[in-house]
Write a protein that holds these residues in place. Structure first.
Motif, PDB file in Angstrom:
ATOM      1  N   UNK A 150      15.845  15.913  23.206  1.00 15.32           N
ATOM      2  CA  UNK A 150      17.146  15.852  22.558  1.00 15.32           C
ATOM      3  C   UNK A 150      17.859  14.533  22.853  1.00 15.32           C
ATOM      4  N   UNK A 151      17.567  13.913  24.005  1.00 15.92           N
ATOM      5  CA  UNK A 151      18.279  12.674  24.299  1.00 15.92           C
ATOM      6  C   UNK A 151      17.655  11.459  23.615  1.00 15.92           C
ATOM      7  N   UNK A 152      16.509  11.668  22.939  1.00 22.65           N
ATOM      8  CA  UNK A 152      15.870  10.561  22.218  1.00 22.65           C
ATOM      9  C   UNK A 152      16.300  10.546  20.761  1.00 22.65           C
ATOM     10  N   UNK A 153      16.316   9.322  20.204  1.00 24.81           N
ATOM     11  CA  UNK A 153      16.624   9.186  18.792  1.00 24.81           C
ATOM     12  C   UNK A 153      15.439   9.721  17.989  1.00 24.81           C
ATOM     13  N   UNK A 154      15.720  10.319  16.817  1.00 26.15           N
ATOM     14  CA  UNK A 154      14.599  10.820  16.001  1.00 26.15           C
ATOM     15  C   UNK A 154      13.717   9.653  15.572  1.00 26.15           C
ATOM     16  N   UNK A 155      12.402   9.889  15.677  1.00 22.76           N
ATOM     17  CA  UNK A 155      11.465   8.856  15.273  1.00 22.76           C
ATOM     18  C   UNK A 155      11.113   7.885  16.381  1.00 22.76           C
ATOM     19  N   UNK A 156      11.718   8.062  17.562  1.00 25.89           N
ATOM     20  CA  UNK A 156      11.384   7.157  18.662  1.00 25.89           C
ATOM     21  C   UNK A 156      10.208   7.730  19.457  1.00 25.89           C
ATOM     22  N   UNK A 157       9.769   6.946  20.426  1.00 25.59           N
ATOM     23  CA  UNK A 157       8.592   7.354  21.196  1.00 25.59           C
ATOM     24  C   UNK A 157       8.896   7.475  22.678  1.00 25.59           C
ATOM     25  N   UNK A 158       8.090   8.262  23.360  1.00 26.31           N
ATOM     26  CA  UNK A 158       8.138   8.309  24.821  1.00 26.31           C
ATOM     27  C   UNK A 158       6.725   8.081  25.325  1.00 26.31           C
ATOM     28  N   UNK A 159       6.551   7.112  26.208  1.00 24.14           N
ATOM     29  CA  UNK A 159       5.217   6.785  26.709  1.00 24.14           C
ATOM     30  C   UNK A 159       5.165   7.012  28.215  1.00 24.14           C
ATOM     31  N   UNK A 160       4.234   7.826  28.646  1.00 22.77           N
ATOM     32  CA  UNK A 160       4.084   8.131  30.075  1.00 22.77           C
ATOM     33  C   UNK A 160       2.722   7.659  30.542  1.00 22.77           C
ATOM     34  N   UNK A 161       2.686   6.764  31.511  1.00 26.76           N
ATOM     35  CA  UNK A 161       1.413   6.477  32.170  1.00 26.76           C
ATOM     36  C   UNK A 161       1.355   7.444  33.338  1.00 26.76           C
ATOM     37  N   UNK A 162       0.243   8.147  33.504  1.00 26.90           N
ATOM     38  CA  UNK A 162       0.177   9.109  34.603  1.00 26.90           C
ATOM     39  C   UNK A 162      -1.244   9.280  35.117  1.00 26.90           C
ATOM     40  N   UNK A 163      -1.347   9.849  36.302  1.00 26.70           N
ATOM     41  CA  UNK A 163      -2.642  10.072  36.919  1.00 26.70           C
ATOM     42  C   UNK A 163      -2.880  11.578  37.028  1.00 26.70           C
TER      43      UNK A 163
END
Lengths: 283, 131
Positions: A150-163
């Motif tokens: 909900x806190x992201x703008x529509x159409x935006x991305x979230x990228x997580x680098x993880x192990x």
């Protein structure tokens, strides 16, 4: 992180990242270099519009190393982290963004549609562990993803680098992300190398999913996850014909080896007509 | 190396924050109880300010600026055609980016829960029963 025990198994993040551990992020040049490389790749995967200053959320910002890459590219960022010692280091480094002391599993506290993107370097795997009796990893992940969505703008991305520790962790994370409304999936860089292999969870917050296509991982020429087993006419009856290995030190052998190492993401000289040639006797 | 570096929470950031305590339906805007406020020089980026203003709640920004006593010449109503109004953008930049809360607390308007700000870092950690 390939050697020794995983840090998640040793202590909860707010205790593991104590003063000594946090100090490493300013003094250990190898750690700094790896962090920088990963954050640059994450920013690339975010696919932000060019030449527009964006507002980015950095989850598990720690000492603000990843934020510095964002500042360099002209973006404004805010960061959250659970370790106050890491944030102290961020203060000492005088990073540009505003930082918060907060637990990702307790949810985000930003107005809807605030951010143009979110990134996170090596933080998500911490949410897969229950450090307190009251913790339930799937619930915490769901609360995190739904409030982030909900806190992201529509159409935006979230990228997580993880192990991730194992495939069931990947499944748990992706299930909860999809449940929260995200689209997208996993991007694996250099899947053929043990050391250079990096996993990025690339999530799309709404928008038309048909427009958003998952970027390809680095060092993957063929399809990463072929959805089907390819059809073959001959029936495998156990007596598979092994391809003959080339003679050692021959030109073919050298070319194969170079190709293999290229797939692992190593620095390999390009092939030329001189590759695998013997020197003349005159030398 | 251990010189006291004053860190801050910008009013731009405050404009984005809501309370995430369990059961709170409208935790916006958080009230500021400021003990120490500073003004720090930041590079002026008119493009960014113009891009951020439609995203922000302008009234909340004015209220916040008032409560920390740094309203200055910021008009109480949003000016039309603000993209090209350099004077307004400069004033907005001063309030949004330069005024910073170093010590104090943020108060949830509904539950009254206080989130302390120390050394410019708001502590948004919740207790177990508030999640």
């Amino acid at each position: 992180m390939a050697s020794g025990k995983r840090p998640e198994h040793q202590a909860p993040p707010e205790i593991f990242y104590d003063e000594v551990e946090a100090r490493k992020y300013t003094s250990n040049s190898r750690m700094i270099e790896i962090q920088e490389q990963m954050s640059e790749r994450a920013i690339e995967l975010l696919a932000l519009p060019e030449d527009t200053p964006c507002l980015i959320l950095d989850l598990g910002c720690g000492s603000g190393l990843s934020g510095e890459s964002l500042t360099e590219q002209g973006h404004i960022w805010m960061g959250i982290d659970i370790s106050s010692h890491m944030l102290d280091i961020a203060l000492e480094r005088e990073v540009e963004g505003d930082v918060f002391l907060s637990d990702m599993g307790q949810g985000m506290f930003f107005r809807p549609g605030t951010f143009d993107g979110a990134m996170s370097i090596s933080a998500l795997q911490w949410l897969c562990n229950a450090d307190k009796k009251s913790h339930s990893p799937p619930k915490r992940l769901y609360r995190f993803f739904s409030t982030l969505y909900s806190s992201l703008k529509r159409g935006s991305r979230a990228v997580f680098q993880f192990y991730p520790e194992n495939s069931s962790q990947i499944e748990m994370i992706t299930t909860q992300a999809m449940k929260a409304g995200f689209g997208g999936g996993l991007v694996v860089d250099y899947p053929n190398s043990t050391k250079a292999k990096k996993m990025f969870l690339c999530l799309f917050a709404g928008g038309s999913t048909t427009q958003q296509t998952l970027p390809k991982g680095l060092g993957t020429d063929t399809k990463m996850f072929p959805s089907q087993v390819s059809y073959s006419e001959s029936r495998g009856n156990g007596k598979r014909k092994r391809e003959r290995k080339s003679v050692k030190k021959s030109r073919d052998w050298i070319l194969e080896k170079k190709e293999r190492r290229r797939r692992q993401g190593r620095d390999v000289r390009p092939d030329s007509k001189f590759t695998g040639r013997r020197r003349t006797g005159k030398f | 190396m251990f010189l006291t570096v004053f860190r801050r929470m910008k009013l731009l950031t405050h404009n984005m924050l809501t309370s995430h305590v369990k059961g709170v339906t409208n935790g916006y805007p958080l009230n500021i109880e400021a003990k120490d406020v500073r003004v720090q020089e930041v590079d002026f980026n008119p493009e960014f300010i113009a891009r951020m203003i439609p995203k922000m709640e302008y009234e909340v920004l004015v209220q916040a600026a008032q409560s920390v006593g740094h309203l200055g010449n910021l008009p109480p109503e949003l000016v039309t055609d603000y993209e090209n109004n350099d004077e307004f953008l400069k004033e907005a930049h001063r309030v949004m980016m330069m005024v910073e809360v170093v010590e104090g607390s943020l108060v949830c308007p509904e539950s009254g829960r206080k989130f302390p700000i120390s050394n410019g870092i708001p502590n948004m950690l919740l207790n177990e029963d508030e999640v």
